[in-house]
Design an enzyme around this catalytic site. Sequence first.
Site, PDB file in Angstrom:
ATOM      1  N   GLY A   5      -2.587  -1.910  -7.455  1.00  0.00           N
ATOM      2  CA  GLY A   5      -1.395  -2.756  -7.483  1.00  0.00           C
ATOM      3  C   GLY A   5      -1.514  -3.877  -8.498  1.00  0.00           C
ATOM      4  O   GLY A   5      -2.561  -4.512  -8.624  1.00  0.00           O
TER       5      GLY A   5
ATOM      6  N   HIS B 228       0.841  -1.198   0.000  1.00  0.00           N
ATOM      7  CA  HIS B 228       0.000   0.000   0.000  1.00  0.00           C
ATOM      8  C   HIS B 228       0.880   1.254   0.000  1.00  0.00           C
ATOM      9  O   HIS B 228       0.569   2.251  -0.649  1.00  0.00           O
ATOM     10  CB  HIS B 228      -0.912   0.016   1.238  1.00  0.00           C
TER      11      HIS B 228
HETATM   12  P1  AMP Z   1      -6.176  -4.361  -0.671  1.00  0.00           P
HETATM   13  O1  AMP Z   1      -6.156  -3.528   0.569  1.00  0.00           O
HETATM   14  O2  AMP Z   1      -5.580  -5.704  -0.506  1.00  0.00           O
HETATM   15  O3  AMP Z   1      -7.515  -4.343  -1.360  1.00  0.00           O
HETATM   16  O4  AMP Z   1      -5.182  -3.628  -1.680  1.00  0.00           O
HETATM   17  C1  AMP Z   1      -5.321  -2.274  -1.989  1.00  0.00           C
HETATM   18  C2  AMP Z   1      -4.455  -1.967  -3.179  1.00  0.00           C
HETATM   19  O5  AMP Z   1      -3.092  -2.272  -2.853  1.00  0.00           O
HETATM   20  C3  AMP Z   1      -4.809  -2.819  -4.403  1.00  0.00           C
HETATM   21  O6  AMP Z   1      -4.742  -2.006  -5.563  1.00  0.00           O
HETATM   22  C4  AMP Z   1      -3.750  -3.881  -4.390  1.00  0.00           C
HETATM   23  O7  AMP Z   1      -3.481  -4.402  -5.674  1.00  0.00           O
HETATM   24  C5  AMP Z   1      -2.569  -3.119  -3.853  1.00  0.00           C
HETATM   25  N1  AMP Z   1      -1.576  -4.045  -3.290  1.00  0.00           N
HETATM   26  C6  AMP Z   1      -1.798  -5.029  -2.395  1.00  0.00           C
HETATM   27  N2  AMP Z   1      -0.651  -5.705  -2.156  1.00  0.00           N
HETATM   28  C7  AMP Z   1       0.299  -5.153  -2.930  1.00  0.00           C
HETATM   29  C8  AMP Z   1       1.691  -5.413  -3.152  1.00  0.00           C
HETATM   30  N3  AMP Z   1       2.333  -6.395  -2.522  1.00  0.00           N
HETATM   31  N4  AMP Z   1       2.358  -4.637  -4.038  1.00  0.00           N
HETATM   32  C9  AMP Z   1       1.715  -3.628  -4.686  1.00  0.00           C
HETATM   33  N5  AMP Z   1       0.418  -3.328  -4.525  1.00  0.00           N
HETATM   34  C10 AMP Z   1      -0.279  -4.080  -3.666  1.00  0.00           C
END
Ligand code: AMP
Length: 284
Positions: free
Chosen positions: A148, A37
């Site tokens: 991401g 994030h």
């Molecule tokens: P989430 O809170 O898991 O829904 O993720 C929020 C955003 O962070 C989404 O766009 C994910 O793709 C991105 N994200 C989660 N993990 C990673 C990571 N390891 N590297 C880059 N972006 C990430």
Amino acid sequence: MRVFTTIKQVQRFLRKAREQRNSIGLVPTMGALHEGHLALVEKSLKENHVTVCSVFVNPIQFNNAQDLKAYPRSLRSDLSKLRKWGCQVVFAPSEIEMYPEKERISSISFGEVEKILEGEFRPGHFAGVATVVSKLFNIVNPDKAYFGLKDLQQCFVIDQLVKEFSFPVKLRFIKTVREKSGLAVSSRNKRLTFEEREAAISIYKALKTAGKIMIESGSIARGRTAAKKIIEDNNLLNLEYFEVINPESFKKISRITKEKEIAICTAVYAGNVRLIDNLMVKLS
Ligand code: AMP
């Protein structure tokens, strides 16, 4: 840092910011914030005057009630991280604020892409993602939004969504942040036992091995067989899917023909924690 829990408050603040000609970047998250994030927030901070990070565990994108219940929630520590990272605005609404009506009257579908990989194994997931992202776009009206590439299919679907509904937003897709071991950083990693976390390192190993074999031999089947063996040899891991797609069309491929780039995508259970990862492989 300003923290808002209602749509009205955040909109009032952002209206003023926009009147003063500030550009706005949006980073949608479900909280339990980590280095992945942070990469999105950092990019937004660089490219915009004001960064809005939303923290909302979106119930309608979970197809499994147990998974929703087990999803880590840590707003207090998320806020202190965001403050430290220099984020200017947090939008952390309640469920009732986002979904005042119990019943959903619309559902966005994505055709073929919804029937494979995450779409196949998590029915309704992308409709839920599309709804919440559309709502956030309408609420925040960002100039740019950050997602991401770890959630590669989600990036594809959101790109389709923006085109379909002409949302006036520029999308930025950020490369996957990994631990030193190669394990993709994820909020779900918090739920892994020590042994499961060690086992989960094999997911990236399997992707890398498959990629190398596919480049060297030109054979998807050989790469897949080797990768499956790495995962299946570990009794803490359970493979759900291991597929190769053309990232341009997001269609599955079983043979490399004219592709310049392929994406190898997988979902694996480590114990009862479902993890996804992918690797983009350049062929020429
Ligand atoms: P989430 O809170 O898991 O829904 O993720 C929020 C955003 O962070 C989404 O766009 C994910 O793709 C991105 N994200 C989660 N993990 C990673 C990571 N390891 N590297 C880059 N972006 C990430």
